[in-house]
Every structure is written in C-alpha cells, then in structure tokens.
Design a protein around this motif. Structure first.
Motif, PDB file in Angstrom:
ATOM      1  N   LEU A 102      -9.105  -1.229   2.044  1.00 19.97           N
ATOM      2  CA  LEU A 102      -8.115  -2.239   1.644  1.00 19.97           C
ATOM      3  C   LEU A 102      -6.769  -1.973   2.303  1.00 19.97           C
ATOM      4  O   LEU A 102      -6.049  -2.916   2.668  1.00 19.97           O
ATOM      5  CB  LEU A 102      -7.964  -2.246   0.120  1.00 19.97           C
ATOM      6  N   LEU A 103      -6.416  -0.707   2.474  1.00 21.25           N
ATOM      7  CA  LEU A 103      -5.154  -0.377   3.148  1.00 21.25           C
ATOM      8  C   LEU A 103      -5.199  -0.802   4.609  1.00 21.25           C
ATOM      9  O   LEU A 103      -4.194  -1.276   5.160  1.00 21.25           O
ATOM     10  CB  LEU A 103      -4.875   1.124   3.044  1.00 21.25           C
ATOM     11  N   ASP A 104      -6.352  -0.614   5.246  1.00 18.81           N
ATOM     12  CA  ASP A 104      -6.473  -1.055   6.645  1.00 18.81           C
ATOM     13  C   ASP A 104      -6.300  -2.575   6.745  1.00 18.81           C
ATOM     14  O   ASP A 104      -5.641  -3.086   7.671  1.00 18.81           O
ATOM     15  CB  ASP A 104      -7.833  -0.642   7.197  1.00 18.81           C
ATOM     16  N   LYS A 105      -6.865  -3.298   5.782  1.00 18.85           N
ATOM     17  CA  LYS A 105      -6.707  -4.757   5.781  1.00 18.85           C
ATOM     18  C   LYS A 105      -5.249  -5.149   5.541  1.00 18.85           C
ATOM     19  O   LYS A 105      -4.739  -6.098   6.148  1.00 18.85           O
ATOM     20  CB  LYS A 105      -7.594  -5.372   4.703  1.00 18.85           C
ATOM     21  N   ILE A 110       0.045  -7.296   7.496  1.00 20.42           N
ATOM     22  CA  ILE A 110       1.475  -7.070   7.763  1.00 20.42           C
ATOM     23  C   ILE A 110       1.794  -7.401   9.210  1.00 20.42           C
ATOM     24  O   ILE A 110       2.830  -8.007   9.520  1.00 20.42           O
ATOM     25  CB  ILE A 110       1.855  -5.629   7.417  1.00 20.42           C
ATOM     26  N   GLU A 111       0.910  -6.986  10.116  1.00 14.27           N
ATOM     27  CA  GLU A 111       1.139  -7.288  11.532  1.00 14.27           C
ATOM     28  C   GLU A 111       1.154  -8.795  11.783  1.00 14.27           C
ATOM     29  O   GLU A 111       1.870  -9.289  12.660  1.00 14.27           O
ATOM     30  CB  GLU A 111       0.056  -6.616  12.373  1.00 14.27           C
ATOM     31  N   LYS A 112       0.370  -9.543  10.987  1.00 13.14           N
ATOM     32  CA  LYS A 112       0.343 -11.005  11.133  1.00 13.14           C
ATOM     33  C   LYS A 112       1.490 -11.684  10.389  1.00 13.14           C
ATOM     34  O   LYS A 112       1.673 -12.897  10.486  1.00 13.14           O
ATOM     35  CB  LYS A 112      -0.988 -11.545  10.613  1.00 13.14           C
ATOM     36  N   TYR A 115       2.857 -11.130   4.325  1.00 10.97           N
ATOM     37  CA  TYR A 115       3.266 -10.042   3.445  1.00 10.97           C
ATOM     38  C   TYR A 115       2.762 -10.238   2.018  1.00 10.97           C
ATOM     39  O   TYR A 115       2.494  -9.261   1.307  1.00 10.97           O
ATOM     40  CB  TYR A 115       4.790  -9.909   3.453  1.00 10.97           C
ATOM     41  N   THR A 116       2.644 -11.457   1.603  1.00 13.87           N
ATOM     42  CA  THR A 116       2.204 -11.720   0.227  1.00 13.87           C
ATOM     43  C   THR A 116       0.777 -11.226   0.010  1.00 13.87           C
ATOM     44  O   THR A 116       0.487 -10.487  -0.942  1.00 13.87           O
ATOM     45  CB  THR A 116       2.286 -13.224  -0.074  1.00 13.87           C
ATOM     46  N   LEU A 117      -0.123 -11.615   0.912  1.00 16.83           N
ATOM     47  CA  LEU A 117      -1.516 -11.177   0.786  1.00 16.83           C
ATOM     48  C   LEU A 117      -1.644  -9.671   1.032  1.00 16.83           C
ATOM     49  O   LEU A 117      -2.469  -8.992   0.414  1.00 16.83           O
ATOM     50  CB  LEU A 117      -2.392 -11.956   1.772  1.00 16.83           C
ATOM     51  N   ALA A 118      -0.781  -9.157   1.928  1.00 23.43           N
ATOM     52  CA  ALA A 118      -0.787  -7.711   2.183  1.00 23.43           C
ATOM     53  C   ALA A 118      -0.425  -6.953   0.916  1.00 23.43           C
ATOM     54  O   ALA A 118      -1.015  -5.916   0.592  1.00 23.43           O
ATOM     55  CB  ALA A 118       0.182  -7.366   3.309  1.00 23.43           C
ATOM     56  N   MET A 119       0.589  -7.492   0.164  1.00 18.03           N
ATOM     57  CA  MET A 119       0.986  -6.852  -1.085  1.00 18.03           C
ATOM     58  C   MET A 119      -0.173  -6.856  -2.084  1.00 18.03           C
ATOM     59  O   MET A 119      -0.399  -5.873  -2.807  1.00 18.03           O
ATOM     60  CB  MET A 119       2.197  -7.577  -1.677  1.00 18.03           C
ATOM     61  N   VAL A 120      -0.928  -7.935  -2.101  1.00 18.36           N
ATOM     62  CA  VAL A 120      -2.083  -8.017  -3.009  1.00 18.36           C
ATOM     63  C   VAL A 120      -3.096  -6.921  -2.673  1.00 18.36           C
ATOM     64  O   VAL A 120      -3.620  -6.234  -3.559  1.00 18.36           O
ATOM     65  CB  VAL A 120      -2.731  -9.417  -2.920  1.00 18.36           C
TER      66      VAL A 120
END
Length: 567
Positions: A102-105, A110-112, A115-120
């Motif tokens: 999940l951290l890799d995802k 974040i690179e894309k 940020y919202t989905l990354a925070m999830v």
C-alpha cells in the motif's frame, strides 16, 4: 438639438461604464483569491501525505526489522512451532508485506499528484501496521506464557532429580557422621515439593529456583564428604593389597633362589623386578587421595603386576626340575637331553644364526617360521612355542635390528629339549615354556662366560673428536668418528651411532640423538666420518659424545667417546 442628444447619450453610456468598473474589478480579484486558496490546500495536503508516508515507512522498518530478527533466530522459531504459534506468525508477516505494498501505491499516487487517494492508502497501511504490531505483541505474549510454564515444569523436574540424587547420597552415607547427616537434612527441607509448588503458584519462581540451587549445593557438599571418606578407605585397602603382593613376590623370589637361580634377574625379566619403586609410586598417588589416579593404578599397574605374578607362580614347579646345561652340551649329545627341562641364558639372534659359533647341522627353523635363535657363546639353538609374553618377540627383534649398538639383548628360556630328524640330520631345539628378557646387555653375559671376544676388548676402537661452536642460543657440535679397528665397523644409522649424553650427578643420561634414516652405515679401517648435531639452549655442564657400532665379521660391539663441557 440632435447634436445635444447624441452628447447626452454618450455621457450616459460613459457613466454606466464607470459605475460598472468597480464591480468588474471586484469580480476579478475574487477569482484570483479562489485559485490561491485551492493551491494552498493542495500543498498542505501534499505535505501532510509526505509526513504521514515517512511515519508509515519508519513504522514499517521497525516492524520489518522485528520480524526479520525472529526469522533469523532458530531457537525462537522452534519455540513458536512448539507453542503452535508459527502459523500465526507467518500469516501476520504476510499481512505486513501486503501493507507495505500500500505504501508503494501511495508513492505512485503522490508522483501523479493524487494526494487525496495517496492519503487514503497511507492511512490504510498504518492501520494494517497497527494490526500487525498488535498481533506480534499477542504472539510474543502467548509464547512468553508458554515458556514460563515450561520453566515451571522444568523447575519441578529439577527438584525431583535433586531429590533422587539426595536419596542416593543418603543411601551411600548409611550411618554417616553428624555433620553429613545435618547437611542432608537441610537439603531435604529446602526441596519440600509442597512449599515449592506454593511459591510457584504465588508467582515467586525466583525464590523456588534459589531453594533448588541451595539444595543442590548442599547435596554436592554431602557427596564430596562421602567421596573423601570412600577414597580414604580405598587408599587403605590398596595399601593392604600392595603388602600382600609384596609378600607373594618375596615368596616367589625365595623359591627361585632356592632352586639355584638369580631371583632378581628372573623377576626383572618377568616384569616384576622393580616392584619396590612401583610400590612407592603407587603409594604416593594413593596418599594424594586422587580417586581417579587410584582407579587408574588398580586397572593398569596392579592388574598387570597380578597377571605377571600369577604366571610366575604357575612356572615355579619348573625351577625345581630344571637343569642348566650349555648349548654345546645339547648339540654334542642331543639324545640324552630329550624331554628334559633346561634353563638357557644367552643372546637373542632373531632368525639369523651367529657367525663363528657352532649350531645344529640343519640351519633352518625346526617347527615354524617364528622360531628364533638363542646363543650362549658355546653354541646356538632354535627356540619354538611356549608362553612368550605379548610383544616380547617384537621388543627383542626391534632391539636386534635398531639398538644393537648398545649391546645384544640378553634373554633366558626355560623349556623342554626336543629332537627332530630333518633331511637325515638330528636337529635339537627347545620348546619354550617361559621366555624372559634379562636386564643388561650381552657384554655382561660374555664377560661372565669368559668369552675371549668380550665387549670390553673392543672398546675404544672408534676414535671420537668433538668441535663445539656456540652461536647465540644455538650450539653446533661437530663429531668426527674414525675407525681404529682392524675390520669394518657397521653402524645402526647414517649418524654413525652418535648420541650426546649429559652428566647428571654420577650418571650419564642421553640428552640428544641426531635425526637420521634407519639405514646402516659402514667405516672401513682408517676411514672417518663427520656428524653435526644442533642443540638449542642446552644447560651448562659436562657432556660427552658416544659413537657405537659393531664389527662386521664378529658382530661384537665397539664404542668410542669424547667429553666436552658447556658454559
């Protein structure tokens, strides 16, 4: 008029534009502020996601390191397996790996810029990490409980074993003295199982373990006291046994002496000569109360002495009927000696007949290839069979081949004279019942027989000179050996039989032998040879170099020596 109307219309339009200008400016400013607020919120979210990601990564590193340590610990893995917790551990480790994905995802999002989905994803990973940590904590807690239970069970087992040992010590003690009995009683009180179980149930395992350790110490102390008493009794019994052996040996020696033989020589040949020295050495070890040394003495030294003494006692009847002829007497008239028991002492010649001494007409062995030759200077004869001690023949043959420079080996035989017709010749030989290696060398025998070729006549036929060179802590001794005899001299090795001896008290003792191949060397009359011997830090004192060999034709030993001293 028309012109005035046009001017008025233009003025009205201008006024309308001027009145609308503030509204347009205000609207433009509001749009710019909205975009600024959106950008600020996005940056704040980005920073929060990155901070949360770093926290999640550190958490993953810690949990991953903890899991890896467990995987590398074979003992811990076996404990988990015994406690049926290994599957839980492996399942939790797999869930942890999925959380790391999940951290890799989250990093990819974040690179894309999502940020919202990354925070999830980061929050999901942290939740999974929290669950993994909780499960690990539960597994370790259960394992600790299992290990503690095993320790408790092991403690009870240890208490029972100590009780068994204490009972064995008590049985060995019998009616022990008051001090030993008190020690045993104290240990028994400490090992009260009811009290120890109560301590364990109350959670006071350390006190139970302390009582066990103290009881073990007291048990060992009681056993040590009993062992000391047992060793003392064993020493006393061994001393009495030695006195009995000494008495039997004295009786055996008396009977041999009464039969007209040299008892000291016979007993030494049977391995019973230096019994006084052996007895003193045994007594010293016994008085040290070293139980291991005493047992070793009983199993090795005393057993060997008893076996030899038993064999000698069984041979005593032979000494009463034995005759002591010369070998030439048997050779000259073998028929009158048939089946008579004789005692022959002489020199061991192995399987090679001596030159210049008469023997049977048939020179081959009469019975087996193991038959060997004895010579007393008046003749030689074969010896076969008999109760020859283990290793006797090997010792005699080794001496004949490699140590003849010290003089031929003296032997004695008690046996029955037999006669055999071989190729038309009457061949007498001796069927041995007892064979002994006598002390001393052939020099003593030949001088006693009055042999004109005695060793003393051949002494100093070798001229030995010495040159000593000292280099720091190394001493180089160059020895020159010259043959002064009329015949060729044979040496046992390529070092020309050279040995360096050191004077200790009134005796010369071997100090150094040069390394050499076991290959004989010869010096013809007048020839010389040099040998260099290196010694490292030899002590100061008197030394001498001895060179020994034998005349090639007569096999008589010849010697030469030279003395020197070192500061």
């Amino acid at each position: 008029m028309l012109k005035i109307k046009r001017v008025s219309a233009a003025f009205l339009v201008l006024m309308l534009l001027l009145s609308a200008a503030p509204t347009l400016v205000s609207a433009a400013e509001g749009g710019e502020n909205e975009e600024s607020r959106v950008d600020e919120a996005s940056k704040t979210l980005q920073r929060r996601v990155q901070v949360m990601l770093r926290i999640a990564e550190r958490t993953a590193d810690r949990i991953g390191g903890f899991i890896e340590k467990i995987r590398r610990n074979d003992v811990l893995l076996k404990s988990l397996e015994k406690a049926d917790l290994l599957d839980d551990f492996n399942g939790n480790a797999s869930a942890f790996e999925e959380a790391k994905d999940l951290l890799d995802k989250a990093k990819a999002l974040i690179e894309k810029g999502n940020y919202t989905l990354a925070m999830v994803k980061v929050k999901e990973a942290l939740t999974a990490f929290r669950g993994a940590y909780g499960t690990m904590h539960r597994i370790i807690g259960e394992l600790t409980a299992v290990e503690n239970q095993r320790k408790v069970e092991g403690l009870i087992v240890a208490v029972n074993r100590t009780l068994e040992r204490l009972e064995e010590v008590e049985r060995l003690a019998g009616e022990a003295d008051g001090e030993t009995s008190d020690i045993i009683q104290q240990a028994r009180e400490l090992l009260n199982l009811t009290e120890i179980r109560a301590l364990i149930k109350a959670g006071n395992v350390s006190e139970a373990a302390h009582r066990l350790a103290e009881a073990g110490r007291l048990t060992a102390k009681a056993f040590k006291a009993l062992k000391a008493k047992a060793e003392e009794r064993l020493a006393q019994r061994t001393e009495r046994f030695l006195e009995m052996i000494k008495y039997i040996q004295r009786k055996v020696a008396e009977k041999i002496r009464n039969a007209g033989f040299n008892a000291s020589e016979i007993l030494e040949g049977a391995g019973l000569g230096n019994f006084s020295g052996t007895r003193q050495r045994i007594l010293e070890k016994i008085r040290s109360l070293n139980c291991t040394a005493i047992r070793k003495i009983i199993r090795r030294d005393l057993k060997a002495i008893c076996i030899r003494l038993h064999r000698m006692r069984k041979t005593l009847p032979l000494f009463r009927v034995v005759e002591k002829p010369k070998i030439k007497d048997i050779l000259s008239n073998p028929k009158i000696w048939i089946n008579k028991t004789v005692f022959i002492s002489g020199v061991y010649y192995g399987w090679k007949s001596p030159k210049g001494i008469s023997g049977p007409n048939y020179t081959g062995p009469p019975e087996t290839r193991s038959d060997w030759i004895i010579s007393d200077g008046t003749g030689w004869i074969y010896v076969t069979g008999g109760r020859i001690p283990i290793g006797w023949m090997h010792r005699a043959e080794k001496h004949r081949r490699f140590e003849s420079s010290r003089g031929a080996m003296r032997v004695a035989v008690i046996g029955t004279v037999k006669v055999k017709i071989i190729k038309g010749s009457t061949v007498p030989y001796i069927h041995a019942k007892l064979a002994l290696i006598l002390p001393g060398t052939a020099k003593v025998l030949e001088e006693n027989l009055g042999n004109e070729t005695a060793v003393s006549k051949h002494r100093h036929m070798l001229m030995v000179s010495v040159h000593v060179k000292i280099e720091n802590e190394t001493v180089l001794v160059t020895v020159k050996v010259t043959n002064k005899a009329n015949g060729t001299v044979v040496f046992p090795n390529e070092a020309y039989g050279v040995v360096i001896e050191r004077k200790i008290g009134d005796e010369w003792k071997i100090y150094k032998k040069p390394l050499s191949i076991r290959k004989s060397a010869e010096l013809k009359p007048g020839e010389s040879a040099n040998v260099t011997v290196k010694m490292h830090r030899p002590p100061a004192g008197a030394y001498r170099v001895v060179s020994a060999g034998w005349l090639k034709k007569t096999h008589q030993p010849v010697t030469g020596f030279a003395e020197f001293s070192l500061p």
